[in-house]
Write an enzyme that holds these catalytic residues in place. Structure first.
Site, PDB file in Angstrom:
ATOM      1  CB  ALA A 186       2.801  -6.713  -0.396  1.00  0.00           C
ATOM      2  CG  ASP A 201      -1.714 -22.364  -6.452  1.00  0.00           C
ATOM      3  OD1 ASP A 201      -2.414 -21.700  -7.273  1.00  0.00           O
ATOM      4  OD2 ASP A 201      -0.488 -22.704  -6.876  1.00  0.00           O
ATOM      5  CG  ASN A 254      -5.721  -6.721   3.789  1.00  0.00           C
ATOM      6  OD1 ASN A 254      -5.132  -6.713   2.743  1.00  0.00           O
ATOM      7  ND2 ASN A 254      -5.996  -5.586   4.461  1.00  0.00           N
ATOM      8  N   PRO A 291       0.872  -9.321   5.320  1.00  0.00           N
ATOM      9  CG  PRO A 291       2.465  -9.191   3.537  1.00  0.00           C
ATOM     10  CD  PRO A 291       1.552  -9.954   4.099  1.00  0.00           C
ATOM     11  CD  GLU A 350      -8.821  -9.676  -3.646  1.00  0.00           C
ATOM     12  OE1 GLU A 350      -9.688 -10.136  -4.442  1.00  0.00           O
ATOM     13  OE2 GLU A 350      -7.747  -8.779  -3.889  1.00  0.00           O
TER      14      GLU A 350
HETATM   15  C1  DQA Z   1      -3.608  -3.297   1.290  1.00  0.00           C
HETATM   16  C2  DQA Z   1      -3.268  -3.024   0.057  1.00  0.00           C
HETATM   17  C3  DQA Z   1      -1.816  -3.678  -0.657  1.00  0.00           C
HETATM   18  O1  DQA Z   1      -1.480  -3.196  -1.956  1.00  0.00           O
HETATM   19  C4  DQA Z   1      -0.576  -3.473   0.224  1.00  0.00           C
HETATM   20  O2  DQA Z   1       0.221  -4.107  -0.080  1.00  0.00           O
HETATM   21  C5  DQA Z   1      -1.199  -3.599   1.756  1.00  0.00           C
HETATM   22  C6  DQA Z   1      -2.526  -3.232   2.205  1.00  0.00           C
HETATM   23  C7  DQA Z   1      -5.005  -2.796   1.836  1.00  0.00           C
HETATM   24  O3  DQA Z   1      -5.448  -3.104   2.615  1.00  0.00           O
HETATM   25  O4  DQA Z   1      -5.115  -1.714   1.354  1.00  0.00           O
HETATM   26  O5  DQA Z   1      -0.353  -3.981   2.458  1.00  0.00           O
HETATM   27  O6  DQA Z   1      -4.046  -4.841   1.197  1.00  0.00           O
END
Ligand code: DQA
Length: 147
Positions: free
Chosen positions: A76, A86, A73, A9, A97
């Site tokens: 949030a 899961d 990615n 998102p 990640e």
């Molecule tokens: C994020 C970091 C997360 O905390 C945040 O909610 C995002 C982007 C990043 O790519 O730095 O939406 O995943």
């Protein structure tokens, strides 16, 4: 082989969204960067983005069913979705990640990830370049096919 890059998102708003945190690259440019990196390495890269958790779950199930490596990615969702975790647990190929920002330098609630325990490796804080690095690493893992 094929690599899936899955963005959660608000990442569709890259470029205009908090550029001081996430940089000026748009999601369309990120797609180009990923596809181009894959082309150089001889791997097919497919980039998707969704703001809908159910859609993300379906994509992760698809990756599980086809044994596809994933760069995720989860944005949030990283910090609260046990459902996304899961789904990640069902993957058999490597899972990277990725976060554009270094989540450990930010608010306290970003320090915990539900994904990390299920990930092969984690890339944090290297901006959108992190995607190219993740794709490169996954391409190196792929077993070479017949010549
Ligand atoms: C994020 C970091 C997360 O905390 C945040 O909610 C995002 C982007 C990043 O790519 O730095 O939406 O995943």
């Amino acid at each position: 082989g094929r690599i899936l890059v899955l963005n959660g998102p608000n990442l569709g708003r890259l470029g205009t969204r908090e550029p001081q945190v996430y940089g000026a690259t748009t999601h369309a440019e990120l797609v180009q960067l990923c596809v181009e990196t894959g082309r150089e390495l001889g791997v097919e890269v497919e980039v998707r983005q969704t703001d809908h958790e159910g859609e993300m779950l379906a994509w992760l199930h698809e990756a599980a069913d086809h044994g596809l490596p994933v760069v995720l990615n989860a944005a949030a969702w990283t910090h609260y979705s046990i459902a996304v975790r899961d789904a990640c647990a069902q993957l058999t190929a490597p899972l990277i990640e990725l976060h554009i920002s270094n989540t450990h330098r930010r608010e306290e609630f970003r320090k915990h990830s539900y994904i990390s325990e299920k990930a092969t490796g984690v890339i944090l804080g290297l901006g959108v370049r992190g995607y190219a690095l993740a794709i490169r690493w996954l391409a190196e893992q792929a077993t070479p096919g017949p010549a």
